[in-house]
Design an enzyme around this catalytic site. Sequence first.
Site, PDB file in Angstrom:
ATOM      1  N   GLU A 105      11.120 -11.165 -19.313  1.00 22.86           N
ATOM      2  CA  GLU A 105      10.251 -10.377 -20.189  1.00 22.86           C
ATOM      3  C   GLU A 105      10.954 -10.157 -21.520  1.00 22.86           C
ATOM      4  O   GLU A 105      12.054  -9.590 -21.529  1.00 22.86           O
ATOM      5  CB  GLU A 105       9.924  -9.018 -19.543  1.00 22.86           C
ATOM      6  CG  GLU A 105       9.035  -9.152 -18.321  1.00 22.86           C
ATOM      7  CD  GLU A 105       8.781  -7.836 -17.621  1.00 22.86           C
ATOM      8  OE1 GLU A 105       7.945  -7.808 -16.701  1.00 22.86           O
ATOM      9  OE2 GLU A 105       9.438  -6.819 -17.961  1.00 22.86           O
ATOM     10  N   MET A 154       0.843  -1.198   0.000  1.00 22.93           N
ATOM     11  CA  MET A 154       0.000   0.000   0.000  1.00 22.93           C
ATOM     12  C   MET A 154       0.877   1.245   0.000  1.00 22.93           C
ATOM     13  O   MET A 154       0.756   2.122   0.844  1.00 22.93           O
ATOM     14  CB  MET A 154      -0.926  -0.024   1.212  1.00 22.93           C
ATOM     15  CG  MET A 154      -2.054   0.999   1.166  1.00 22.93           C
ATOM     16  SD  MET A 154      -3.232   0.700  -0.145  1.00 22.93           S
ATOM     17  CE  MET A 154      -4.741   0.512   0.793  1.00 22.93           C
ATOM     18  N   GLY A 155       1.800   1.289  -0.977  1.00 20.15           N
ATOM     19  CA  GLY A 155       2.587   2.497  -1.187  1.00 20.15           C
ATOM     20  C   GLY A 155       1.812   3.453  -2.073  1.00 20.15           C
ATOM     21  O   GLY A 155       0.586   3.465  -2.095  1.00 20.15           O
ATOM     22  N   ARG A 156       2.543   4.264  -2.831  1.00 20.39           N
ATOM     23  CA  ARG A 156       1.881   5.252  -3.683  1.00 20.39           C
ATOM     24  C   ARG A 156       0.933   4.589  -4.677  1.00 20.39           C
ATOM     25  O   ARG A 156      -0.215   5.002  -4.846  1.00 20.39           O
ATOM     26  CB  ARG A 156       2.921   6.078  -4.447  1.00 20.39           C
ATOM     27  CG  ARG A 156       3.762   7.019  -3.603  1.00 20.39           C
ATOM     28  CD  ARG A 156       4.686   7.830  -4.510  1.00 20.39           C
ATOM     29  NE  ARG A 156       5.536   8.744  -3.783  1.00 20.39           N
ATOM     30  CZ  ARG A 156       6.766   8.463  -3.366  1.00 20.39           C
ATOM     31  NH1 ARG A 156       7.271   7.260  -3.610  1.00 20.39           N
ATOM     32  NH2 ARG A 156       7.483   9.364  -2.725  1.00 20.39           N
ATOM     33  N   ILE A 157       1.420   3.542  -5.365  1.00 21.35           N
ATOM     34  CA  ILE A 157       0.608   2.896  -6.397  1.00 21.35           C
ATOM     35  C   ILE A 157      -0.538   2.119  -5.765  1.00 21.35           C
ATOM     36  O   ILE A 157      -1.687   2.203  -6.213  1.00 21.35           O
ATOM     37  CB  ILE A 157       1.486   1.989  -7.278  1.00 21.35           C
ATOM     38  CG1 ILE A 157       2.475   2.842  -8.084  1.00 21.35           C
ATOM     39  CG2 ILE A 157       0.626   1.147  -8.217  1.00 21.35           C
ATOM     40  CD1 ILE A 157       3.519   2.039  -8.823  1.00 21.35           C
ATOM     41  N   ARG A 181       4.304  -3.240   4.826  1.00 25.34           N
ATOM     42  CA  ARG A 181       5.325  -3.242   5.882  1.00 25.34           C
ATOM     43  C   ARG A 181       4.901  -2.355   7.035  1.00 25.34           C
ATOM     44  O   ARG A 181       5.077  -2.697   8.195  1.00 25.34           O
ATOM     45  CB  ARG A 181       6.663  -2.755   5.328  1.00 25.34           C
ATOM     46  CG  ARG A 181       7.429  -3.772   4.515  1.00 25.34           C
ATOM     47  CD  ARG A 181       8.750  -3.186   4.049  1.00 25.34           C
ATOM     48  NE  ARG A 181       8.559  -1.973   3.261  1.00 25.34           N
ATOM     49  CZ  ARG A 181       9.534  -1.161   2.879  1.00 25.34           C
ATOM     50  NH1 ARG A 181      10.780  -1.425   3.232  1.00 25.34           N
ATOM     51  NH2 ARG A 181       9.278  -0.096   2.149  1.00 25.34           N
ATOM     52  N   GLY A 233       3.527  -5.430 -10.143  1.00 19.72           N
ATOM     53  CA  GLY A 233       4.802  -5.160  -9.487  1.00 19.72           C
ATOM     54  C   GLY A 233       5.975  -5.644 -10.318  1.00 19.72           C
ATOM     55  O   GLY A 233       6.441  -4.954 -11.219  1.00 19.72           O
ATOM     56  N   ARG A 234       6.437  -6.855 -10.019  1.00 18.11           N
ATOM     57  CA  ARG A 234       7.524  -7.480 -10.759  1.00 18.11           C
ATOM     58  C   ARG A 234       7.227  -8.964 -10.905  1.00 18.11           C
ATOM     59  O   ARG A 234       6.623  -9.581 -10.028  1.00 18.11           O
ATOM     60  CB  ARG A 234       8.875  -7.295 -10.043  1.00 18.11           C
ATOM     61  CG  ARG A 234       9.446  -5.882 -10.120  1.00 18.11           C
ATOM     62  CD  ARG A 234       9.905  -5.538 -11.533  1.00 18.11           C
ATOM     63  NE  ARG A 234      10.582  -4.263 -11.621  1.00 18.11           N
ATOM     64  CZ  ARG A 234       9.995  -3.104 -11.888  1.00 18.11           C
ATOM     65  NH1 ARG A 234       8.668  -3.063 -12.048  1.00 18.11           N
ATOM     66  NH2 ARG A 234      10.685  -1.988 -11.992  1.00 18.11           N
ATOM     67  N   HIS A 278       4.374  -5.300 -19.758  1.00 15.56           N
ATOM     68  CA  HIS A 278       4.980  -4.375 -18.796  1.00 15.56           C
ATOM     69  C   HIS A 278       4.773  -2.920 -19.243  1.00 15.56           C
ATOM     70  O   HIS A 278       5.720  -2.181 -19.494  1.00 15.56           O
ATOM     71  CB  HIS A 278       6.469  -4.664 -18.605  1.00 15.56           C
ATOM     72  CG  HIS A 278       7.018  -4.111 -17.318  1.00 15.56           C
ATOM     73  ND1 HIS A 278       8.118  -4.633 -16.686  1.00 15.56           N
ATOM     74  CD2 HIS A 278       6.618  -3.066 -16.546  1.00 15.56           C
ATOM     75  CE1 HIS A 278       8.375  -3.942 -15.590  1.00 15.56           C
ATOM     76  NE2 HIS A 278       7.472  -2.968 -15.487  1.00 15.56           N
TER      77      HIS A 278
END
Length: 328
Positions: A273, A159-162, A182, A243-244, A292
């Site tokens: 990728e 739950m960061g900026r994105i 976190r 994310g990744r 991506h």
Amino acid sequence: MGDQDLPGVLVSASEGLSGVCEDHVAELQKHFNLITMQEFLDNKAQLGPKIQAVYIWGGKPAVTPELLQCLPALKIVANSGAGLDHLDLKLLASFGVKVASTPQAVCSPTADMGMALLLAAARRVVEGHQLAVSPDTQNFSTNWMGQEVTGATLGIMGMGRIGYKVAQRARAFDMKILYHNRKRRKLEEEEAVGASYCESLDDLLRGSDFVMLAVSLTPQTQGLIGRRELRLMKPTAILVNIGRGLLIDQDALVEALQAGVVMAAALDVSHPEPLPRDHPLLKLKNVTLTPHVGSATHQARRQMMEDMVGSILASLSGLPIPNEVLVT
């Protein structure tokens, strides 16, 4: 190469699939002497001392110890996007090199992409398109259905900026929002989007109809979703990854999708990728894949370029660097 009197900036290429955006080259050349990786490799002795910044676009050029040793005047590495898993921050700091990224520019378009993938997977948009345009289709089944999004529960990992931008969008669909992070968000931030904090990732997985990964790739998050985690999810659940690719054990995901452990997956990222053309994820109807492109809008990419230019110019002028990445 351009104007020799301007600061030298190393780029992967000025055109082609691995180059900087061709629409941005003219703007970049107003401020910098762009030196491509091939030009540098052809003439390291002359060009190495002239390079004061590295401009990373799409993860390229790779910044290695060997490269750093050839760039005695390097002051900053400007990175497009928010992900930094391709950079060794401690190595760069040991060379006295600053790092800047573009987190603000990518937040909204990546969150938009997350919701687009969620909706596409839930309503089987890609599969439906293929059915609608197939020369073999003679009738549409009234029993061809997807999953309801409105009122469903979305679990956001990261739950960061994105992630927070995703929650803002999901609330417009009257979704119930769970999140694991976190650090817990402030109460007023939770209330603004109607989000409930899950101390345990397991609780989030058990309770969600949709699980969206919006977390950075670190040694701690690599393989975050594996066989065990997939089995905790509902059999009707849909997994979305913005994310990744390495956040997910892809072999375990293939097995889960084939066995009906989870209903579907929507992935803007993978590892590698692109995936090998014979990879089983490419053959499953319940998988939606995009290349991506979370931040791939004209507006976001221009903002990224402008932010990177601003960070490089600030560094070369000895001013505070916008969006500087601090090594902790």
